[in-house]
Design a protein around this motif. Sequence first.
Motif, PDB file in Angstrom:
ATOM      1  N   ALA A   1      -3.836  -8.970  11.636  1.00  0.00           N
ATOM      2  CA  ALA A   1      -4.901  -8.340  12.192  1.00  0.00           C
ATOM      3  C   ALA A   1      -6.170  -8.051  11.233  1.00  0.00           C
ATOM      4  CB  ALA A   1      -4.296  -6.961  12.996  1.00  0.00           C
ATOM      5  N   GLU A   2      -5.661  -7.670  10.130  1.00  0.00           N
ATOM      6  CA  GLU A   2      -6.471  -7.380   8.907  1.00  0.00           C
ATOM      7  C   GLU A   2      -6.992  -8.621   8.546  1.00  0.00           C
ATOM      8  OE1 GLU A   2      -4.578  -5.174   5.590  1.00  0.00           O
ATOM      9  OE2 GLU A   2      -6.407  -5.773   4.372  1.00  0.00           O
ATOM     10  N   ALA A   3      -6.480  -9.848   8.294  1.00  0.00           N
ATOM     11  CA  ALA A   3      -6.979 -11.006   8.072  1.00  0.00           C
ATOM     12  C   ALA A   3      -8.287 -11.488   8.958  1.00  0.00           C
ATOM     13  CB  ALA A   3      -6.174 -11.863   7.839  1.00  0.00           C
ATOM     14  N   LEU A   4      -7.904 -11.126  10.422  1.00  0.00           N
ATOM     15  CA  LEU A   4      -8.811 -11.272  11.245  1.00  0.00           C
ATOM     16  C   LEU A   4     -10.001 -10.453  11.115  1.00  0.00           C
ATOM     17  CD1 LEU A   4      -9.566 -12.746  13.958  1.00  0.00           C
ATOM     18  CD2 LEU A   4      -8.325 -10.964  15.050  1.00  0.00           C
TER      19      LEU A   4
ATOM     20  N   PHE B   1     -14.337 -21.631  14.499  1.00  0.00           N
ATOM     21  CA  PHE B   1     -13.604 -21.502  15.864  1.00  0.00           C
ATOM     22  C   PHE B   1     -11.935 -21.621  15.746  1.00  0.00           C
ATOM     23  CE2 PHE B   1     -12.060 -22.371  20.068  1.00  0.00           C
ATOM     24  CZ  PHE B   1     -12.020 -21.017  20.653  1.00  0.00           C
ATOM     25  N   GLY B   2     -11.488 -22.695  15.092  1.00  0.00           N
ATOM     26  CA  GLY B   2     -10.026 -23.026  15.035  1.00  0.00           C
ATOM     27  C   GLY B   2      -9.509 -22.070  14.111  1.00  0.00           C
ATOM     28  N   MET B   3     -10.228 -21.655  13.347  1.00  0.00           N
ATOM     29  CA  MET B   3      -9.760 -20.590  12.170  1.00  0.00           C
ATOM     30  C   MET B   3      -9.434 -19.238  12.993  1.00  0.00           C
ATOM     31  SD  MET B   3     -11.583 -21.486   8.827  1.00  0.00           S
ATOM     32  CE  MET B   3     -10.984 -20.059   7.794  1.00  0.00           C
ATOM     33  N   LEU B   4     -10.436 -18.898  13.909  1.00  0.00           N
ATOM     34  CA  LEU B   4     -10.434 -17.701  14.366  1.00  0.00           C
ATOM     35  C   LEU B   4      -9.428 -17.657  15.344  1.00  0.00           C
ATOM     36  CD1 LEU B   4     -11.866 -14.976  15.435  1.00  0.00           C
ATOM     37  CD2 LEU B   4     -12.980 -16.140  17.194  1.00  0.00           C
ATOM     38  N   LYS B   5      -9.219 -18.766  16.277  1.00  0.00           N
ATOM     39  CA  LYS B   5      -7.941 -18.796  17.151  1.00  0.00           C
ATOM     40  C   LYS B   5      -6.656 -18.753  16.357  1.00  0.00           C
ATOM     41  CE  LYS B   5      -7.540 -22.275  20.223  1.00  0.00           C
ATOM     42  NZ  LYS B   5      -7.971 -23.510  21.211  1.00  0.00           N
ATOM     43  N   ALA B   6      -6.627 -19.409  15.560  1.00  0.00           N
ATOM     44  CA  ALA B   6      -5.137 -19.398  14.731  1.00  0.00           C
ATOM     45  C   ALA B   6      -5.079 -17.748  14.355  1.00  0.00           C
ATOM     46  CB  ALA B   6      -5.080 -20.324  13.678  1.00  0.00           C
ATOM     47  N   ALA B   7      -5.991 -17.155  13.812  1.00  0.00           N
ATOM     48  CA  ALA B   7      -6.033 -15.705  13.407  1.00  0.00           C
ATOM     49  C   ALA B   7      -5.541 -14.925  14.475  1.00  0.00           C
ATOM     50  CB  ALA B   7      -7.040 -15.248  12.712  1.00  0.00           C
TER      51      ALA B   7
ATOM     52  N   ARG C   1      -1.585 -10.124  19.547  1.00  0.00           N
ATOM     53  CA  ARG C   1      -1.735  -9.070  20.597  1.00  0.00           C
ATOM     54  C   ARG C   1      -2.543  -9.395  21.914  1.00  0.00           C
ATOM     55  NH1 ARG C   1      -3.322  -4.552  16.972  1.00  0.00           N
ATOM     56  NH2 ARG C   1      -1.644  -4.452  15.592  1.00  0.00           N
ATOM     57  N   VAL C   2      -2.500 -10.852  22.011  1.00  0.00           N
ATOM     58  CA  VAL C   2      -3.235 -11.436  23.196  1.00  0.00           C
ATOM     59  C   VAL C   2      -2.085 -12.187  23.856  1.00  0.00           C
ATOM     60  CG1 VAL C   2      -5.335 -12.788  23.736  1.00  0.00           C
ATOM     61  CG2 VAL C   2      -5.463 -11.232  21.972  1.00  0.00           C
ATOM     62  N   PRO C   3      -1.974 -12.311  24.947  1.00  0.00           N
ATOM     63  CA  PRO C   3      -1.256 -13.219  25.637  1.00  0.00           C
ATOM     64  C   PRO C   3      -1.552 -14.592  25.602  1.00  0.00           C
ATOM     65  CG  PRO C   3      -2.341 -11.744  27.201  1.00  0.00           C
ATOM     66  CD  PRO C   3      -2.582 -11.324  25.845  1.00  0.00           C
ATOM     67  N   LYS C   4      -0.798 -15.663  25.392  1.00  0.00           N
ATOM     68  CA  LYS C   4      -1.191 -16.787  24.991  1.00  0.00           C
ATOM     69  C   LYS C   4      -1.944 -17.684  26.126  1.00  0.00           C
ATOM     70  CE  LYS C   4       2.736 -19.659  25.831  1.00  0.00           C
ATOM     71  NZ  LYS C   4       3.433 -18.700  26.938  1.00  0.00           N
ATOM     72  N   GLU C   5      -2.047 -17.218  27.277  1.00  0.00           N
ATOM     73  CA  GLU C   5      -2.793 -18.177  28.168  1.00  0.00           C
ATOM     74  C   GLU C   5      -4.017 -17.586  28.333  1.00  0.00           C
ATOM     75  OE1 GLU C   5      -0.269 -16.293  28.995  1.00  0.00           O
ATOM     76  OE2 GLU C   5      -0.784 -14.378  30.578  1.00  0.00           O
ATOM     77  N   ALA C   6      -4.301 -16.408  27.727  1.00  0.00           N
ATOM     78  CA  ALA C   6      -5.694 -15.877  27.633  1.00  0.00           C
ATOM     79  C   ALA C   6      -6.148 -15.994  26.176  1.00  0.00           C
ATOM     80  CB  ALA C   6      -5.698 -14.428  27.988  1.00  0.00           C
TER      81      ALA C   6
ATOM     82  N   PHE D   1     -15.401  -2.910  17.513  1.00  0.00           N
ATOM     83  CA  PHE D   1     -15.340  -3.964  18.752  1.00  0.00           C
ATOM     84  C   PHE D   1     -13.851  -4.483  18.684  1.00  0.00           C
ATOM     85  CE2 PHE D   1     -16.512  -7.402  21.318  1.00  0.00           C
ATOM     86  CZ  PHE D   1     -17.322  -7.046  22.067  1.00  0.00           C
ATOM     87  N   LEU D   2     -13.449  -5.093  17.529  1.00  0.00           N
ATOM     88  CA  LEU D   2     -12.222  -5.876  17.185  1.00  0.00           C
ATOM     89  C   LEU D   2     -11.135  -4.680  17.379  1.00  0.00           C
ATOM     90  CD1 LEU D   2     -13.150  -8.069  14.099  1.00  0.00           C
ATOM     91  CD2 LEU D   2     -12.365  -8.589  16.229  1.00  0.00           C
ATOM     92  N   HIS D   3     -11.004  -3.572  16.913  1.00  0.00           N
ATOM     93  CA  HIS D   3     -10.172  -2.664  17.032  1.00  0.00           C
ATOM     94  C   HIS D   3     -10.157  -2.351  18.489  1.00  0.00           C
ATOM     95  CE1 HIS D   3     -10.683  -1.595  12.464  1.00  0.00           C
ATOM     96  NE2 HIS D   3      -9.322  -1.956  12.561  1.00  0.00           N
ATOM     97  N   ARG D   4     -11.001  -2.189  18.943  1.00  0.00           N
ATOM     98  CA  ARG D   4     -10.715  -1.782  20.445  1.00  0.00           C
ATOM     99  C   ARG D   4     -10.115  -3.013  21.308  1.00  0.00           C
ATOM    100  NH1 ARG D   4     -15.075   1.839  23.909  1.00  0.00           N
ATOM    101  NH2 ARG D   4     -15.704   3.080  22.272  1.00  0.00           N
ATOM    102  N   LEU D   5     -10.535  -3.955  21.043  1.00  0.00           N
ATOM    103  CA  LEU D   5      -9.736  -5.421  21.570  1.00  0.00           C
ATOM    104  C   LEU D   5      -8.385  -5.681  21.276  1.00  0.00           C
ATOM    105  CD1 LEU D   5     -12.487  -8.162  21.807  1.00  0.00           C
ATOM    106  CD2 LEU D   5     -11.591  -6.901  23.469  1.00  0.00           C
TER     107      LEU D   5
END
Lengths: 188, 188
Positions: free
Chosen positions: B84-87, B129-135, B141-146, B181-185
């Motif tokens: 999360a911190e890396a993200l 975008f690839g990096m963001l998705k991996a992170a 914290r996010v269900p994998k289908e979403a 924003f990130l923390h809320r999400l």
Amino acid sequence: MNLKAERGAATRDRVLTVARRLFAEQGYEGTSIETVLQETGLSRGALYHHYSGKDALFEAVLEQVETSVGVRLMEAVKGIADPAEALVTGCLAWVRMARDPATRRIVLIDAPAVLGWERWRALEERHAFGMLKAALRATGRVPKEALDVYAHMLLAAINESVLLVARGNELEGAERAVEDFLHRLLRP
Amino acid sequence: MNLKAERGAATRDRVLTVARRLFAEQGYEGTSIETVLQETGLSRGALYHHYSGKDALFEAVLEQVETSVGVRLMEAVKGIADPAEALVTGCLAWVRMARDPATRRIVLIDAPAVLGWERWRALEERHAFGMLKAALRATGRVPKEALDVYAHMLLAAINESVLLVARGNELEGAERAVEDFLHRLLRP
DNA sequence: CCTCCAAACAAACCGACTGTCGGTCTGGAA
DNA sequence: TTCCAGACCGACAGTCGGTTTGTTTGGAGG
């Protein structure tokens, strides 16, 4: 001075309709004024009499699309008392509206590049973005100094989900994701 | 076959450097191949030998910019164990990087319109975008289908905040907003 | 009713631009 | 030494956005 004014308005309308279709189908770069002239049967001089250039024509088309979206958005949320619910409903309505390829291509893809970010934002402020910001403020869930940034980020996120839906992902999944996304953000 | 290959690579590099500057300063539409030829001292034939067209040249420039961003992004997050911190750190690094007008204009404004959303996304998938998705996946914290939809929406939101910063709003405010924003999400 | 202006439209024209094509030169493999 | 492929050249065709000059015509004012 009625017949002339009406004729002018009718011509502008004809140009707008054709241009909107072409911009939607082939994008801004891909559509030539030449083609617009052919399909409207108008002459160069006539077109340039009404619109000062290709970008002005695009802006007029964009304005028309945004206005139409705004009207339909107002209808979708009218009668909803709870601000948070109105916000969610409005966003979902926009997601469904933007299934129309014309809207997507013109409003989301080409507009920023053609008008430049500044002019694009100024125009958006008078339409969908203005409404979103007001709705977000009404929920009272966002500190007012962060309202502007939040509204921008939120709209961008929603617009992106629209484009994602268009790529082929099913609509319902995206709708659920948008709803979830909003709820996460708006939690106290 | 070394001298020839090197000469070709050097030429491509020269073109890329000039084109990158011009695309950044004047945008895609505002930049003419003609100008690129003048500023590189190359002939038409030579340029079209290396790049099949204006859009291909733009894509090459974009690829170069994205690669450079990717490298600097990896550096920014290396050594951070908590996903999360890396993200968050990565996102903030990107926000700061995109203060460079060249990056903004090329990557955020013109790219989608020039390449079309599909090709643009395919390219992004291989980079930021690839990096963001991996992170994002790593945070759990996010269900994998979403995951995909979330990553798209998140990146779009962040990119928007970058453009907002560029408009003149101070950087720190936007950084705080992005963080919030990130923390809320990412709250469980 | 006639005059006259301005809006609406027409068409030739201009400069600039993108992309093509036949051709030249040269490094290096055969 | 021969020969080919890759690097490079420059004239050219075709298109495009925009300008200019000219024509028609509705309708307001005398």
